[in-house]
Design a protein around this motif. Structure first.
Motif, PDB file in Angstrom:
ATOM      1  N   ALA A 291      -1.841   7.803  -5.139  1.00  0.00           N
ATOM      2  CA  ALA A 291      -1.575   8.961  -4.287  1.00  0.00           C
ATOM      3  C   ALA A 291      -2.528   8.965  -3.089  1.00  0.00           C
ATOM      4  CB  ALA A 291      -1.758  10.245  -5.090  1.00  0.00           C
ATOM      5  N   PRO A 292      -2.101   9.549  -1.970  1.00  0.00           N
ATOM      6  CA  PRO A 292      -3.010   9.658  -0.819  1.00  0.00           C
ATOM      7  C   PRO A 292      -4.319  10.343  -1.223  1.00  0.00           C
ATOM      8  CG  PRO A 292      -0.786  10.254  -0.182  1.00  0.00           C
ATOM      9  CD  PRO A 292      -0.780  10.115  -1.688  1.00  0.00           C
ATOM     10  N   GLY A 293      -5.427   9.785  -0.744  1.00  0.00           N
ATOM     11  CA  GLY A 293      -6.742  10.341  -1.042  1.00  0.00           C
ATOM     12  C   GLY A 293      -7.311   9.908  -2.374  1.00  0.00           C
ATOM     13  N   THR A 294      -6.707   8.866  -2.983  1.00  0.00           N
ATOM     14  CA  THR A 294      -7.205   8.376  -4.268  1.00  0.00           C
ATOM     15  C   THR A 294      -7.376   6.865  -4.253  1.00  0.00           C
ATOM     16  OG1 THR A 294      -5.030   8.027  -5.293  1.00  0.00           O
ATOM     17  CG2 THR A 294      -5.997  10.246  -5.500  1.00  0.00           C
ATOM     18  N   ALA A 295      -8.082   6.390  -5.270  1.00  0.00           N
ATOM     19  CA  ALA A 295      -8.268   4.955  -5.487  1.00  0.00           C
ATOM     20  C   ALA A 295      -7.849   4.644  -6.914  1.00  0.00           C
ATOM     21  CB  ALA A 295      -9.720   4.558  -5.260  1.00  0.00           C
ATOM     22  N   HIS A 296      -7.292   3.464  -7.112  1.00  0.00           N
ATOM     23  CA  HIS A 296      -6.829   3.040  -8.426  1.00  0.00           C
ATOM     24  C   HIS A 296      -7.316   1.613  -8.661  1.00  0.00           C
ATOM     25  CE1 HIS A 296      -4.004   3.342 -11.835  1.00  0.00           C
ATOM     26  NE2 HIS A 296      -3.863   2.048 -11.660  1.00  0.00           N
ATOM     27  N   VAL A 297      -7.938   1.355  -9.792  1.00  0.00           N
ATOM     28  CA  VAL A 297      -8.462   0.018 -10.076  1.00  0.00           C
ATOM     29  C   VAL A 297      -7.388  -0.880 -10.664  1.00  0.00           C
ATOM     30  CG1 VAL A 297     -10.050  -1.293 -11.541  1.00  0.00           C
ATOM     31  CG2 VAL A 297     -10.832   0.715 -10.394  1.00  0.00           C
ATOM     32  N   VAL A 298      -7.378  -2.112 -10.175  1.00  0.00           N
ATOM     33  CA  VAL A 298      -6.530  -3.151 -10.738  1.00  0.00           C
ATOM     34  C   VAL A 298      -7.413  -4.345 -11.069  1.00  0.00           C
ATOM     35  CG1 VAL A 298      -4.472  -2.423  -9.478  1.00  0.00           C
ATOM     36  CG2 VAL A 298      -5.967  -4.134  -8.469  1.00  0.00           C
ATOM     37  N   GLU A 299      -6.970  -5.138 -12.011  1.00  0.00           N
ATOM     38  CA  GLU A 299      -7.640  -6.397 -12.336  1.00  0.00           C
ATOM     39  C   GLU A 299      -6.772  -7.495 -11.751  1.00  0.00           C
ATOM     40  OE1 GLU A 299     -10.282  -7.033 -14.835  1.00  0.00           O
ATOM     41  OE2 GLU A 299     -10.676  -4.939 -15.295  1.00  0.00           O
ATOM     42  N   ALA A 300      -7.352  -8.278 -10.864  1.00  0.00           N
ATOM     43  CA  ALA A 300      -6.600  -9.353 -10.214  1.00  0.00           C
ATOM     44  C   ALA A 300      -7.545 -10.504  -9.899  1.00  0.00           C
ATOM     45  CB  ALA A 300      -5.930  -8.847  -8.940  1.00  0.00           C
ATOM     46  N   GLY A 301      -7.128 -11.691 -10.232  1.00  0.00           N
ATOM     47  CA  GLY A 301      -7.943 -12.863  -9.934  1.00  0.00           C
ATOM     48  C   GLY A 301      -9.327 -12.817 -10.551  1.00  0.00           C
ATOM     49  N   GLY A 302      -9.457 -12.165 -11.720  1.00  0.00           N
ATOM     50  CA  GLY A 302     -10.752 -12.067 -12.378  1.00  0.00           C
ATOM     51  C   GLY A 302     -11.684 -11.058 -11.741  1.00  0.00           C
ATOM     52  N   ARG A 303     -11.148 -10.183 -10.897  1.00  0.00           N
ATOM     53  CA  ARG A 303     -11.956  -9.180 -10.201  1.00  0.00           C
ATOM     54  C   ARG A 303     -11.430  -7.782 -10.511  1.00  0.00           C
ATOM     55  NH1 ARG A 303     -10.919 -13.451  -6.659  1.00  0.00           N
ATOM     56  NH2 ARG A 303     -12.683 -14.157  -5.441  1.00  0.00           N
ATOM     57  N   ARG A 304     -12.331  -6.801 -10.461  1.00  0.00           N
ATOM     58  CA  ARG A 304     -11.931  -5.381 -10.490  1.00  0.00           C
ATOM     59  C   ARG A 304     -11.869  -4.942  -9.033  1.00  0.00           C
ATOM     60  NH1 ARG A 304     -12.304  -1.667 -14.489  1.00  0.00           N
ATOM     61  NH2 ARG A 304     -13.228  -0.193 -13.028  1.00  0.00           N
ATOM     62  N   ILE A 305     -10.679  -4.542  -8.620  1.00  0.00           N
ATOM     63  CA  ILE A 305     -10.459  -4.178  -7.220  1.00  0.00           C
ATOM     64  C   ILE A 305      -9.951  -2.744  -7.157  1.00  0.00           C
ATOM     65  CG2 ILE A 305      -9.129  -4.699  -5.139  1.00  0.00           C
ATOM     66  CD1 ILE A 305      -9.066  -7.632  -6.119  1.00  0.00           C
ATOM     67  N   ALA A 306     -10.540  -1.956  -6.273  1.00  0.00           N
ATOM     68  CA  ALA A 306     -10.092  -0.584  -6.057  1.00  0.00           C
ATOM     69  C   ALA A 306      -9.085  -0.586  -4.910  1.00  0.00           C
ATOM     70  CB  ALA A 306     -11.266   0.326  -5.725  1.00  0.00           C
ATOM     71  N   VAL A 307      -7.865  -0.179  -5.217  1.00  0.00           N
ATOM     72  CA  VAL A 307      -6.837  -0.014  -4.194  1.00  0.00           C
ATOM     73  C   VAL A 307      -6.930   1.431  -3.725  1.00  0.00           C
ATOM     74  CG1 VAL A 307      -4.370  -0.043  -3.704  1.00  0.00           C
ATOM     75  CG2 VAL A 307      -5.358  -1.774  -5.217  1.00  0.00           C
ATOM     76  N   CYS A 308      -7.201   1.622  -2.437  1.00  0.00           N
ATOM     77  CA  CYS A 308      -7.431   2.944  -1.863  1.00  0.00           C
ATOM     78  C   CYS A 308      -6.284   3.322  -0.936  1.00  0.00           C
ATOM     79  CB  CYS A 308      -8.728   2.957  -1.063  1.00  0.00           C
ATOM     80  SG  CYS A 308     -10.176   2.407  -2.000  1.00  0.00           S
TER      81      CYS A 308
END
Length: 103
Positions: A13-30
Motif C-alpha cells: 500500500a502507498p506509504g508502506t514497505a514490504h519485505v521480500v526474499e530475493a537472490g539471497g537478500r532481504r529487500i524492502a519494497v517501498c
C-alpha cells in the motif's frame, strides 16, 4: 540474476514497505505513493530492519535509532547512519513488482 518477480504491486500500500526474499537478500519494497523502490532491508548503522520503520514520502526511518534514508537513492539523511543503503532498480510488469538483482 536480472529481473526477478517478487510480489503483486497491490500488496504494498502507498506509504508502506514490504519485505521480500530475493537472490539471497532481504529487500524492502517501498511504495511512496509516487512509485515503487527497493532497498536492502538493513540499516547501515546497526543492521536494523528498515521495513519496520516509518515510510514518510521518500524517507524511511530505522525503528531502532532513528536513522533515515532516501529510498530513491539510498542516501543516509541523518545520524547515526552515515553510509547509504543499497538500492535496486524496480519495474512493474503485469501488476508484479520486479527487482533487477545483480548476478
Amino acid at each position: 540474476m536480472g529481473w526477478t518477480a517478487t510480489l503483486r504491486a497491490e500488496e504494498v500500500a502507498p506509504g508502506t514497505a514490504h519485505v521480500v526474499e530475493a537472490g539471497g537478500r532481504r529487500i524492502a519494497v517501498c511504495n511512496t505513493g509516487e512509485g515503487y523502490y527497493a532497498i536492502d532491508d538493513l540499516c547501515t548503522h546497526d543492521g536494523g530492519p528498515l521495513d519496520q520503520g516509518r515510510l514518510d514520502g521518500r524517507e524511511i526511518e530505522c525503528p531502532r535509532h532513528g536513522a533515515r534514508f532516501d529510498v530513491t537513492t539510498g542516501r543516509a539523511l541523518c545520524l547515526p547512519a552515515v553510509r547509504p543503503v543499497r538500492t535496486y532498480p524496480v519495474r512493474i510488469a503485469d501488476g508484479v513488482v520486479e527487482i533487477d538483482l545483480p548476478a
